[in-house]
Design a protein around this motif. Sequence first.
Motif, PDB file in Angstrom:
ATOM      1  N   UNK A  66      22.016 -33.002   8.223  1.00 54.91           N
ATOM      2  CA  UNK A  66      21.355 -33.647   7.082  1.00 54.91           C
ATOM      3  C   UNK A  66      20.098 -32.885   6.675  1.00 54.91           C
ATOM      4  N   UNK A  67      19.284 -32.526   7.639  1.00 58.10           N
ATOM      5  CA  UNK A  67      18.054 -31.801   7.324  1.00 58.10           C
ATOM      6  C   UNK A  67      18.335 -30.482   6.617  1.00 58.10           C
ATOM      7  N   UNK A  68      19.401 -29.815   7.011  1.00 60.48           N
ATOM      8  CA  UNK A  68      19.708 -28.504   6.433  1.00 60.48           C
ATOM      9  C   UNK A  68      20.390 -28.606   5.079  1.00 60.48           C
ATOM     10  N   UNK A  69      20.793 -29.824   4.697  1.00 57.72           N
ATOM     11  CA  UNK A  69      21.459 -30.002   3.405  1.00 57.72           C
ATOM     12  C   UNK A  69      20.676 -30.928   2.482  1.00 57.72           C
ATOM     13  N   UNK A  70      19.381 -31.075   2.753  1.00 54.09           N
ATOM     14  CA  UNK A  70      18.509 -31.752   1.802  1.00 54.09           C
ATOM     15  C   UNK A  70      18.288 -33.226   1.993  1.00 54.09           C
ATOM     16  N   UNK A  71      18.752 -33.791   3.119  1.00 53.04           N
ATOM     17  CA  UNK A  71      18.511 -35.206   3.405  1.00 53.04           C
ATOM     18  C   UNK A  71      17.605 -35.308   4.628  1.00 53.04           C
ATOM     19  N   UNK A  72      16.330 -35.661   4.461  1.00 52.65           N
ATOM     20  CA  UNK A  72      15.402 -35.729   5.599  1.00 52.65           C
ATOM     21  C   UNK A  72      15.881 -36.732   6.647  1.00 52.65           C
TER      22      UNK A  72
END
Length: 321
Positions: A66-72
Amino acid sequence: MNIRDKIISSAKQTIRSEAEAITHLATLIDEDFAEATELIYRSKGRVIVTGIGKSAIIATKIVATMNSTGTPAIFMHAADAIHGDLGTILDDDVVICISKSGNTPEIKVLVPLIKNGPNKLIAITSNKESFLGQQADHILHAYVEKEACPNNLAPTTSTTAQLVIGDALAIALLDLKGFSSKDFAKYHPGGSLGKKLYLRVSDITGSNLKPQVGADAPVKDVIVEISEKMLGVTAVIEDQQVIGIVTDGDIRRMLSKHDNINGLTAKDIMSSTPKLIDNDAMAVDALDMLEEHDISQLLAVDHGKYAGVVHLHNLIKEGII
């Protein structure tokens, strides 16, 4: 059956079993999945992902995706949550709790504490009727009939299913956000993957020396230029335009053909059809051209004017290869 045949048979059976379970997951994607995804998409907070045991390990991977695809996202261990880490959760956060059974003691303690706050709870579980399933606002159904483990004990197929559901959620969010390769590069600036997405030819030519000679330059000057600039090549320039290229291979071939090189000039030994690339092109495109033509150097141009050299060694150094 000998030992190697037994190993191969066991491995194939595990893969088939998990593949069947994953295929079945597609039939479980429903409105609840869509509502949970939309909830996260519209949330002003982060995604807190929690679990216990093997599910906790899966949770950390989902957080990373998620972090690497724009969702914190943040990982919170379910056991640690009830000993102080519950403070990780802020009012606008959405909580995802992962548990195959949905009935473990830690989950039964943690879930009511989460429900006491304003946060929405999403469950990733194999058992919709479990304590977790009944308490969750949304259920992402990660049902598996049995584990790949022959004793149906070790978490194998179930954790794979959890991981796949997490990936499906992350990619659905990515699609909603319109997350592009440029965005991906922003979150992955290091390593070969990131560099393939953001490194440009100009980043390389700007740090290289810039070998060049005129068309009438004596061969001796051409040799000196190639040697001093240490790129195995020089451009032949006229009015800032590339009219040819001379490589160290061209020099060797010239020496094998001529006993006397006096009087020879750059235009006598150059190739008049050099491979050119735009200085603003991606470095990975330069690599594709080098591989396609089986060469080691490209000449870069900026609005038609000579800009420099890209060498295969540059791309190796940058980790593009």
